[in-house]
Design an enzyme around this catalytic site. Structure first.
Site, PDB file in Angstrom:
ATOM      1  N   GLY A 154      47.475  49.017  57.042  1.00  0.00           N
ATOM      2  CA  GLY A 154      47.209  49.025  58.278  1.00  0.00           C
ATOM      3  C   GLY A 154      48.749  48.789  58.897  1.00  0.00           C
ATOM      4  N   ARG A 198      42.929  43.660  32.189  1.00  0.00           N
ATOM      5  CA  ARG A 198      42.160  43.558  32.427  1.00  0.00           C
ATOM      6  C   ARG A 198      40.756  43.231  33.139  1.00  0.00           C
ATOM      7  NH1 ARG A 198      44.792  43.700  38.896  1.00  0.00           N
ATOM      8  NH2 ARG A 198      46.919  42.340  38.804  1.00  0.00           N
ATOM      9  N   ARG A 245      42.198  49.274  37.972  1.00  0.00           N
ATOM     10  CA  ARG A 245      42.749  49.491  38.679  1.00  0.00           C
ATOM     11  C   ARG A 245      44.476  48.804  37.719  1.00  0.00           C
ATOM     12  NH1 ARG A 245      46.168  45.839  42.170  1.00  0.00           N
ATOM     13  NH2 ARG A 245      44.659  44.657  42.043  1.00  0.00           N
TER      14      ARG A 245
HETATM   15  C1  LIG Z   1      44.882  37.310  45.053  1.00  0.00           C
HETATM   16  C2  LIG Z   1      45.068  38.302  45.265  1.00  0.00           C
HETATM   17  C3  LIG Z   1      46.130  39.565  44.481  1.00  0.00           C
HETATM   18  C4  LIG Z   1      46.663  39.907  44.035  1.00  0.00           C
HETATM   19  N1  LIG Z   1      47.322  40.947  43.931  1.00  0.00           N
HETATM   20  C5  LIG Z   1      48.250  41.247  43.787  1.00  0.00           C
HETATM   21  C6  LIG Z   1      49.185  42.298  43.029  1.00  0.00           C
HETATM   22  O1  LIG Z   1      49.735  41.069  42.206  1.00  0.00           O
HETATM   23  N2  LIG Z   1      49.874  43.701  42.824  1.00  0.00           N
HETATM   24  C7  LIG Z   1      48.698  44.241  43.513  1.00  0.00           C
HETATM   25  O2  LIG Z   1      49.805  45.675  43.422  1.00  0.00           O
HETATM   26  N3  LIG Z   1      47.863  43.698  44.394  1.00  0.00           N
HETATM   27  C8  LIG Z   1      47.675  42.575  44.474  1.00  0.00           C
HETATM   28  N4  LIG Z   1      46.562  42.599  44.874  1.00  0.00           N
HETATM   29  C9  LIG Z   1      45.816  43.261  45.490  1.00  0.00           C
HETATM   30  C10 LIG Z   1      46.472  43.574  47.367  1.00  0.00           C
HETATM   31  O3  LIG Z   1      47.212  42.615  47.412  1.00  0.00           O
HETATM   32  C11 LIG Z   1      45.342  44.279  47.830  1.00  0.00           C
HETATM   33  O4  LIG Z   1      44.730  45.462  47.133  1.00  0.00           O
HETATM   34  C12 LIG Z   1      45.823  45.022  49.694  1.00  0.00           C
HETATM   35  O5  LIG Z   1      47.494  44.292  49.601  1.00  0.00           O
HETATM   36  C13 LIG Z   1      44.886  45.252  50.219  1.00  0.00           C
HETATM   37  O6  LIG Z   1      46.171  45.942  50.994  1.00  0.00           O
HETATM   38  P1  LIG Z   1      45.215  46.535  52.526  1.00  0.00           P
HETATM   39  O7  LIG Z   1      46.292  47.059  53.571  1.00  0.00           O
HETATM   40  O8  LIG Z   1      44.188  47.965  52.302  1.00  0.00           O
HETATM   41  O9  LIG Z   1      44.701  45.117  52.976  1.00  0.00           O
HETATM   42  P2  LIG Z   1      44.188  43.898  53.772  1.00  0.00           P
HETATM   43  O10 LIG Z   1      45.510  43.231  53.850  1.00  0.00           O
HETATM   44  O11 LIG Z   1      42.681  43.008  52.980  1.00  0.00           O
HETATM   45  O12 LIG Z   1      43.858  43.556  55.454  1.00  0.00           O
HETATM   46  C14 LIG Z   1      43.284  44.032  55.833  1.00  0.00           C
HETATM   47  C15 LIG Z   1      43.047  44.423  57.352  1.00  0.00           C
HETATM   48  O13 LIG Z   1      42.068  44.004  57.639  1.00  0.00           O
HETATM   49  C16 LIG Z   1      41.465  43.768  58.881  1.00  0.00           C
HETATM   50  N5  LIG Z   1      39.720  43.841  59.339  1.00  0.00           N
HETATM   51  C17 LIG Z   1      39.336  43.682  58.429  1.00  0.00           C
HETATM   52  N6  LIG Z   1      38.379  43.659  58.941  1.00  0.00           N
HETATM   53  C18 LIG Z   1      38.280  44.013  59.964  1.00  0.00           C
HETATM   54  C19 LIG Z   1      37.646  43.947  61.198  1.00  0.00           C
HETATM   55  N7  LIG Z   1      35.858  44.288  60.873  1.00  0.00           N
HETATM   56  N8  LIG Z   1      37.441  44.482  62.253  1.00  0.00           N
HETATM   57  C20 LIG Z   1      39.002  44.087  62.708  1.00  0.00           C
HETATM   58  N9  LIG Z   1      39.957  43.996  61.501  1.00  0.00           N
HETATM   59  C21 LIG Z   1      39.913  43.803  60.249  1.00  0.00           C
HETATM   60  C22 LIG Z   1      42.075  42.538  58.939  1.00  0.00           C
HETATM   61  O14 LIG Z   1      41.932  41.341  60.237  1.00  0.00           O
HETATM   62  C23 LIG Z   1      43.627  42.726  57.719  1.00  0.00           C
HETATM   63  O15 LIG Z   1      44.584  43.011  59.005  1.00  0.00           O
HETATM   64  C24 LIG Z   1      45.827  41.441  44.944  1.00  0.00           C
HETATM   65  C25 LIG Z   1      44.869  40.485  45.691  1.00  0.00           C
HETATM   66  C26 LIG Z   1      44.382  39.757  45.873  1.00  0.00           C
HETATM   67  C27 LIG Z   1      43.467  38.940  46.550  1.00  0.00           C
END
Ligand SMILES: Cc1cc2nc3c(=O)[nH]c(=O)nc-3n(C[C@H](O)[C@H](O)[C@H](O)COP(=O)(O)OP(=O)(O)OC[C@H]3O[C@@H](n4cnc5c(N)ncnc54)[C@H](O)[C@@H]3O)c2cc1C
Ligand code: HEM
Ligand code: FES
Lengths: 259, 246, 637
Positions: free
Chosen positions: C45, C330, C435
């Site tokens: 985002g 994994r 993944r």
């Molecule tokens: C502990 C952990 C370690 C990880 N390590 C790795 C790694 O080493 N390498 C790798 O590639 N991936 C890793 N991953 C996976 C990766 O981090 C995530 O898949 C990725 O960062 C998701 O990004 P995103 O932008 O899609 O969502 P997110 O970063 O989850 O962002 C979601 C956004 O949506 C907003 N939001 C959600 N619901 C609503 C709503 N209803 N209304 C308004 N806003 C909302 C939130 O506020 C947030 O801003 C890891 C995940 C975890 C949990």
């Protein structure tokens, strides 16, 4: 174990707050501090009372959402540890714990232990970035960065923006937060073009938000869950001085085009 | 809670001048405080070293005083510098302290300090004591207004006589303790404020501050102690005084 | 419902370039006349919002945290992949593409994955330019490590905080645009509904989480980057606030939900300590590079680990998978841990744990070297468990970590609702049924920085989008529906806390739809979930009111959605009668217990269409074809 909590309760920003005492019973030493509060809240809900509002999200010490003053220490007694990573084995049966929100006029209370830290975002918006329009970047290895500089930049960049530095500072100053970002970007070759405008802009915004000033108590470093060094404050002071001396006035159309 | 657009630094700069924006900023005022503090500390060190000549006897000390008076340009230059520094220092201290107090309208019920020191937490009080002391000190030994037996020009006599009487030595000792606190925190703090910091040498900052503070405080304390223990006596003062007047 | 993937024709390495040329452009002067609603400020985002604003669009961005910098992307530790081949070890765009398709167990779309691999290279450049402090070698060039069992070193990292640093880079770019007035940021705003006008996504309804105000926002396109839905399992490595609400509301407004049962379980998390547990903490997978995984040979061996001699230990991964050993993917590592725990050989409280032992590595490399590599992880472990991993082996156990499923999107990352784009973990696009490590960050940023700016523009340029204000009746209706729902949640008037329902739902999901699934279990879950949901709407207690910061209300809304989504997940798992990647159906396994795919019948994406309250959703199918990477049985023996 059983504990007694004295918690700051405040319905909203406008309301007057006060301390309320709650028992916390059957606390397991394996619980985190926030899990202990969860248990207290479950009991409050069951008893028809409003649960204690506190901010939290990742619960693993990285998002910087949690934060509260625990017995007069930001994030509690353990060094380099956020409240969500503080575990109850730190406490003994019968302990009394005082829990307060971060106190700073720049961080107004939203409810109970929840405060509004958007001032930090505005400080970043005032210059805490490197302008690199998407798509315009050269190859990642085009500019080598000495390992020492990259490592030091990473030390500064580790800041999680939780606000503990402000909370712990006797002057409620945001110098450590601001200095960490100024240093992170200023240490890298990519950050040089905007180095002077960055530090001046961020400091001006920091002041405008109503934070206090630094009198070198170094309580911030002691409270920082990422142990960010106060050396970055010295570095920012230096940058600020240089930026002021070097500034020859801005060209009339500094922002030309992008706006 | 949505954030709105904020003025960028560039827009800010175009309306305000460089100096005024520097002085308006927290860091700018801190730097003013550090630099003026440095001037004042520098003076305190030189002043203490000069005064050590009291142990060489009345003639040496009074001759030193005469020598200083013979260079009015230097004397007045230093005085103006010191006065300006003191004014700026106090201005910066007052304005920053007010900002700091305002930054936390509601305080904590409980707070535990981990890293700050007694000296760092009492800067504003040690500073106030110093300010009062400076006024007293000028009235006491420079103008003689509050001195019981002031002889213009007979510095040796004025010092020894001044420390023999009443509460003066106690106030002096108290002021030196305040100076010690203010100086210890102030010396290394000013290095931090102007950006003198290096991982390898940072520890030396504390050692240096402690050393210079101890030097000044012990040197200054030695005077009333020497008088009260009788080590320094008001011999031959009148002769020296007349000599000085001639 | 028609699932048109819109993957361009032509050789795979030319598809994106060709498509970029063919897409329509918005006239520069017109960009500022378009408003784009970006929900989410994670990697996907924030990068999209900043990039779109740089182009000149008006952007409104929403997140539920108090600052966009706190999105859960911040928690990613390990790293981000890119086919830079800086190590000269034989990596290439094609190899990354190949690995990702194979790692996903042949359930992803080749065209999308190839583009992802292609863009990976630009992501690193972009992030370096923004000042992301990636690890460097002494010569000043970027360092890499091998991650998650990859045969090449293509992972870029910033200590153990890669996600944080990448997110801060995107966040800073976003804040810059906020400062310039191009993005309006709505923190502490939760999206509670999607608004359609004439069949197009034209707005959202949010709740201001501080004042409770229900507000409408209109735009020309809506982008969801709201993250994964793994919290449906209650105990997971997700942030506590992570939710499915945004995508679930969109699903109910017509966006198809693809492969909901594809959830990933991460093998190295800190085990549960008790009922109070609120979330699980991941220990970076990189630990498996030096740690050895074992359990006692004897079931319920009471001895402490240090007193169990070599001959009584079973290094089960090294034994079963001699060529990959502790570095198997994994899903394989997780299932192996479950097997030994099921045999009663698990360790720690409750027997839900296995040892991850560094004794050999410390002997070989010295405690210093190990400390340098993993010091911060060891500290984190010690903080949580009070055990020192330099002296006693760590205890780890699998936990829910990622959701490969999500809203169905085409090549342009547009859902089945015109104008609604979905990016990051919220969509289903690139990871198939499993993944690979370090590829979620890559996908989020590829989507945000390099796909959205083109495809949103193309959508705006190729459709006539009428001016629209929030006084349109569609907004009025949506607002009323949201307010209604809030009222009914507050009015349930039962006695049980929302958390207790969430916990119970999590237990059902973990038990019947977790690491291993079977028909009977899934059918049980499909009975229990609706029953629990009904109970929730009768017996839950949601204190407080709407017009305040009300965390119980926030939770209640999210749990109510999880209670519906859980059913869809189980349904999808039941219908997918094969094992693939993270979806392991016990009925479909090879004689030695590995996943057995059924390419004949299930080489497709299952996309579910909402059919109305109480109706069984409709399962649509997008067939997958593999021209470049030919499906084979994954083998890590
Ligand atoms: C502990 C952990 C370690 C990880 N390590 C790795 C790694 O080493 N390498 C790798 O590639 N991936 C890793 N991953 C996976 C990766 O981090 C995530 O898949 C990725 O960062 C998701 O990004 P995103 O932008 O899609 O969502 P997110 O970063 O989850 O962002 C979601 C956004 O949506 C907003 N939001 C959600 N619901 C609503 C709503 N209803 N209304 C308004 N806003 C909302 C939130 O506020 C947030 O801003 C890891 C995940 C975890 C949990
Ligand atoms: C006249 C009354 C004085 C007042 C009210 C005063 C007050 C203060 C205050 C409030 C500070 C900042 C506190 C801090 O940094 O922790 C300060 C710092 C300092 N003061 Fe004073 N002070 C006074 C006199 C002096 C004198 C006489 C000297 C020198 C002899 C001096 C030297 C310094 C120095 C060097 C600093 C450190 C600046 C820095 O932190 O960078 N002050 N003073
Ligand atoms: S909840 Fe994320 S740092 Fe504590």
């Amino acid at each position: 174990m059983n504990l007694t909590l004295h918690v700051w309760r405040q319905k909203n920003a406008a309301a007057r707050g006060r301390f309320v005492t709650y028992p916390a019973s059957d606390v397991s030493p394996d619980m985190s501090f926030l899990e202990m509060l969860d248990v207290v809240n479950e009991a409050l809900i069951a008893g028809g009372e409003d649960p204690i509002a506190f901010d939290h999200d990742c619960r693993e010490g990285i998002c910087g959402t949690c934060g509260m003053m625990i017995d007069g220490q930001a994030h509690g007694p353990r060094r380099a540890t956020t409240a969500c990573q503080l575990h109850m084995r730190t406490y003994r049966d019968g302990d009394e714990i005082t829990i307060e929100p971060w106190r700073a006029d720049a961080f107004p209370v939203v409810k109970d232990l929840v405060v509004d830290r958007s001032a930090f975002d505005r400080i970043v918006a005032a210059g805490g970035f490197i302008t690199a329009r998407t798509g315009s970047a050269p190859d990642g290895n085009a500019v080598p960065v000495p390992k020492a500089a990259a490592d030091l930049a990473m030390d500064a960049a580790a800041c999680i923006g939780c606000g503990a530095c402000v909370a712990a500072c006797p002057n409620a100053s945001a110098m450590l937060f601001t200095a960490a970002k100024v240093s992170h970007l200023g240490l890298l070759p990519q950050g040089q073009p905007e180095r002077h405008t960055r530090v001046r802009g961020m400091v001006a915004q920091m002041d405008a938000e109503g934070f206090g000033t630094c009198t070198n108590h170094f309580e911030c470093e002691a409270a920082c869950p990422k142990s960010i060094s106060v050396r970055f404050i010295a570095r920012m002071n230096r940058d600020y001085l240089v930026a002021t001396l070097a500034d020859r006035g801005e060209p009339a159309s500094a922002e030309g085009g992008t706006g | 809670m949505s954030a709105n657009a904020i003025p960028t630094p560039l827009r800010l700069n175009r309306t305000t001048g460089r100096t005024s924006s520097f002085l308006a900023s927290s860091i700018g005022r801190k730097v003013v405080m550090a630099l003026t503090g440095l001037v004042l500390f520098g003076y305190v060190v030189v002043h203490m070293l000069g005064n050590l000549q009291i142990y060489l006897g009345p003639a040496a000390l009074n001759a030193y005083a005469v020598k200083l008076r013979a260079m009015p340009a230097l004397l007045w230059g230093v005085r103006v510098l010191l006065f300006a520094s003191a004014v700026l220092h106090v201005w910066a201290a007052v304005s920053l302290t007010r900002a700091n107090v305002a930054a936390r309208g509601i305080g904590y019920r409980e707070r535990r300090n981990r890293e700050s020191t007694y000296a760092s937490r009492t800067m504003r009080w040690s500073g106030v004591i110093l300010l009062l002391f400076i006024v007293y000190h000028l009235l006491h030994l420079t103008l003689g207004t509050v001195h019981p037996g002031f002889v213009p020009g007979d510095v040796y006599h004025n010092v020894v006589r001044g420390f023999q009487m009443g509460i003066a030595p106690f106030f002096y000792v108290l002021a030196m303790l305040a100076l010690g606190l203010h100086m210890y925190h102030g010396v290394w703090s000013l290095m931090q404020t102007v950006g003198l910091s290096h991982p390898r040498y940072d520890r030396l900052r504390y050692a240096f501050a402690a050393f210079i503070t101890a030097l000044v405080v012990l040197g200054n304390l030695s005077f009333p102690i020497a008088v009260m223990t009788g080590l320094l006596k008001d011999r031959s003062s009148s002769r020296a005084a007349t000599a000085a007047r001639r | 419902m028609e699932l048109r993937s819109n993957v361009p024709e032509g050789p795979i390495e030319r598809k994106w370039e060709k498509h970029r040329f063919e897409m329509k452009l918005v006239n520069p002067a017109n960009k500022r006349k378009h408003t784009i609603l970006m929900v989410g400020s994670g990697l996907a985002g924030a990068s999209a919002a900043a990039s779109l604003a740089e182009l000149g669009y008006n952007v409104k961005c929403y997140c539920y945290q108090d600052s966009p910098r706190r999105a859960h992307s911040i928690a990613a530790q390990g790293g981000i992949n890119a086919a830079k081949n800086y190590q000269n070890d034989g990596d290439s765009v094609f190899r990354l593409f190949y690995d990702t398709v194979k790692g996903g167990d042949y359930r992803s779309r080749e065209g999308n994955v190839y583009r992802l691999a292609e863009l990976s290279v630009e992501i690193i450049d972009q992030c370096v330019a923004q000042g992301v402090p990636f690890a460097r070698e002494y010569g000043g060039l970027l360092a890499n490590r091998s991650f998650g069992g990859a045969q090449v070193s293509r992972t870029f990292y910033a200590r153990g905080q890669t996600g944080q640093q990448l997110l801060l880079g995107a966040y800073q770019a976003l804040e810059r645009q906020i400062g310039l007035g191009k993005v309006e940021m709505f923190s502490r705003h939760e999206m509670l509904d999607l608004v359609l006008v004439d069949g197009r996504a034209r707005g959202i309804v949010t709740r201001d989480m501080v004042t409770g105000e229900i507000e409408s926002h209109a735009g020309d396109a809506v982008v969801l980057g709201t993250g994964g839905y793994g919290n449906v399992f209650y105990l997971a490595t997700y942030a506590k606030g992570a939710n499915a609400t945004a995508i679930w509301r969109a699903y109910k407004k017509g966006a198809a939900f693809a492969n909901p049962c594809f959830t990933q379980i991460h093998p190295t998390c800190i085990p549960v300590t008790g009922e109070h547990q609120s979330k699980l903490t991941l220990m970076s997978e990189s630990l498996r590079n030096d740690g050895r995984i074992w359990v006692p040979k004897k079931a319920r061996d009471p001895r402490p680990p240090n007193q169990i001699p070599e001959e009584d230990r079973d290094y089960y991964l090294e034994r079963q998978y001699p060529s990959f050993g502790n570095l198997v993917p994994r899903d394989v590592a997780s299932r192996a841990a479950k097997r030994v725990a099921d045999e009663g050989r698990g360790v720690g409280p409750g027997g839900f744990g296995v040892y991850l032992d560094f004794a050999d590595a410390i002997k070989r490399l010295g405690a210093n070297v190990i400390g340098e590599k993993y010091g911060n992880l060891f500290e984190m472990y010690e903080r949580i468990t009070a055990e020192n991993p330099y002296q006693v082996p760590m205890r780890i156990y699998p936990a829910i970590h990622y959701t490969m499923g999500g809203l169905w999107v085409d090549y342009n990352l547009m859902s089945t609702v015109p104008g609604l784009h979905v990016i990051g973990e919220a969509n289903f696009s690139d990871h198939g049924a499993n993944r690979l490590g370090a590829s979620a960050l890559m996908q989020g940023l590829a989507d945000g920085y390099f796909v959205m700016p083109y495809t949103v523009g193309h959508y705006l340029a190729s459709n006539k989008i009428e001016k629209l204000a929030t006084d349109h009746s569609a907004f009025r209706q949506a607002e009323a529906a949201v307010a209604d729902r809030v009222r009914s949640l507050l009015g349930i008037g039962g006695q049980r806390s929302v958390d207790s329902f969430h916990r119970e739902l999590g237990r059902i999901m973990w038990e019947y739809c977790g690491m291993a699934r079977n028909q009977g279990g899934l059918e049980t879950a499909l009975e229990k979930i609706p029953a629990l949901r009904e109970q929730f709407w009768r017996e839950a207690k949601v204190p407080g009111e709407n017009e305040e910061l009300n965390q119980s209300l926030e939770k209640a809304g999210r749990v109510a959605d999880f209670l519906e989504l859980a059913e869809l997940i189980c349904l999808d798992a039941l219908e997918r009668r094969e094992s693939c990647g993270g979806h392991f159906r016990e009925e479909f396994q090879t004689p030695d217990g590995e996943a057995r795919r059924d390419d004949e019948n299930f080489c497709h994406v299952a996309a579910w269409e909402y059919a109305g309250q109480g109706q069984k959703p409709i399962r649509h199918v997008e067939p997958l074809s593999f021209e470049y990477v030919h499906p084979s049985q994954r083998s890590y023996k």
